[in-house]
Design a protein around this motif. Structure first.
Motif, short mmCIF file in Angstrom:
data_model
loop_
_atom_site.label_atom_id
_atom_site.label_comp_id
_atom_site.label_asym_id
_atom_site.label_seq_id
_atom_site.Cartn_x
_atom_site.Cartn_y
_atom_site.Cartn_z
N LYS A 35 47.30 -18.78 93.81
CA LYS A 35 48.17 -19.64 94.61
C LYS A 35 49.55 -19.02 94.78
N GLN A 36 50.08 -18.45 93.68
CA GLN A 36 51.45 -17.94 93.72
C GLN A 36 51.64 -16.86 92.67
N MET A 37 52.41 -15.83 93.04
CA MET A 37 52.84 -14.78 92.10
C MET A 37 54.34 -14.60 92.30
N GLU A 38 55.09 -14.67 91.21
CA GLU A 38 56.54 -14.60 91.33
C GLU A 38 57.13 -13.72 90.22
N ILE A 39 58.08 -12.88 90.60
CA ILE A 39 58.82 -12.07 89.63
C ILE A 39 59.86 -12.97 88.97
N THR A 40 59.87 -13.00 87.64
CA THR A 40 60.84 -13.82 86.92
C THR A 40 61.49 -12.99 85.82
N LYS A 41 62.53 -13.56 85.22
CA LYS A 41 63.20 -12.91 84.10
C LYS A 41 63.14 -13.82 82.88
N ASN A 42 62.81 -13.23 81.75
CA ASN A 42 62.79 -13.95 80.48
C ASN A 42 64.14 -13.73 79.81
N SER A 43 64.93 -14.78 79.68
CA SER A 43 66.28 -14.65 79.13
C SER A 43 66.29 -14.26 77.65
N LYS A 44 65.14 -14.35 76.99
CA LYS A 44 65.06 -13.97 75.57
C LYS A 44 64.86 -12.47 75.38
N GLN A 45 64.57 -11.76 76.47
CA GLN A 45 64.36 -10.32 76.41
C GLN A 45 65.53 -9.61 77.09
N ARG A 46 65.64 -8.32 76.85
CA ARG A 46 66.70 -7.52 77.47
C ARG A 46 66.09 -6.38 78.26
N GLY A 47 66.81 -5.95 79.27
CA GLY A 47 66.39 -4.80 80.07
C GLY A 47 65.10 -5.07 80.82
N LEU A 48 64.30 -4.02 80.97
CA LEU A 48 63.07 -4.15 81.73
C LEU A 48 62.06 -5.07 81.06
N ARG A 49 62.15 -5.24 79.76
CA ARG A 49 61.23 -6.14 79.05
C ARG A 49 61.43 -7.59 79.48
N SER A 50 62.56 -7.88 80.12
CA SER A 50 62.81 -9.26 80.55
C SER A 50 62.09 -9.59 81.86
N VAL A 51 61.56 -8.57 82.56
CA VAL A 51 60.90 -8.79 83.84
C VAL A 51 59.45 -9.20 83.60
N GLU A 52 59.05 -10.31 84.19
CA GLU A 52 57.70 -10.84 84.03
C GLU A 52 57.16 -11.29 85.39
N ILE A 53 55.86 -11.49 85.44
CA ILE A 53 55.23 -12.04 86.63
C ILE A 53 54.59 -13.37 86.24
N ASP A 54 54.99 -14.43 86.92
CA ASP A 54 54.39 -15.75 86.72
C ASP A 54 53.35 -15.96 87.81
N VAL A 55 52.14 -16.35 87.39
CA VAL A 55 51.03 -16.55 88.32
C VAL A 55 50.53 -17.98 88.19
N VAL A 56 50.29 -18.61 89.34
CA VAL A 56 49.67 -19.93 89.40
C VAL A 56 48.36 -19.76 90.16
#
Length: 119
Positions: free
Chosen positions: A62-83
């Motif tokens: 349904k959906q794929m979105e690039i998000t940031k995890n505020s608990k991580q730093r740098g590139l490790r903070s980049v995530e993909i949320d999928v519905v």
């Protein structure tokens, strides 16, 4: 004479602050560009992982979105949320495994998790 010395010290300090500010801003912009590029590649890899490895169809996603995890730093903070269409009330988060650079799904507690059961 003392006024001239103080004037030159103030000028030198202002130049130093200006250089530091410019370098910080430039570094910030470069990091943002790198995060965007990383996020786009991760999104592409997550899509490929879901389609090729997990046998989902594009219509299942349904959906794929690039998000940031505020608990991580740098590139490790980049995530993909999928519905997924069959589970619209849940969001599944995908990242690169830091050791293998393979796509993995993360649970809400930061642990590896299982994808929803595909039909």
């Amino acid at each position: 004479m003392l006024k001239k010395i103080i004037f030159f010290i103030v000028i030198i300090l202002l130049i130093g602050v200006g250089i530091f500010s410019f370098n910080s801003y430039t570094s910030y912009k470069e990091n943002k560009k790198e995060e965007q590029k990383y996020g786009q590649q991760l999104k592409k890899d997550v899509h490929s992982y879901l389609i090729n490895d997990k046998n989902y169809k594009d219509s299942d996603i349904k959906q794929m979105e690039i998000t940031k995890n505020s608990k991580q730093r740098g590139l490790r903070s980049v995530e993909i949320d999928v519905v997924f269409n069959d589970d619209p009330d849940s969001t599944y988060t995908y990242v690169y495994d830091s050791g293998t650079r393979k796509v993995i799904q993360m649970a809400g507690n930061g642990q590896k998790n299982l994808e929803p059961q595909n039909k």
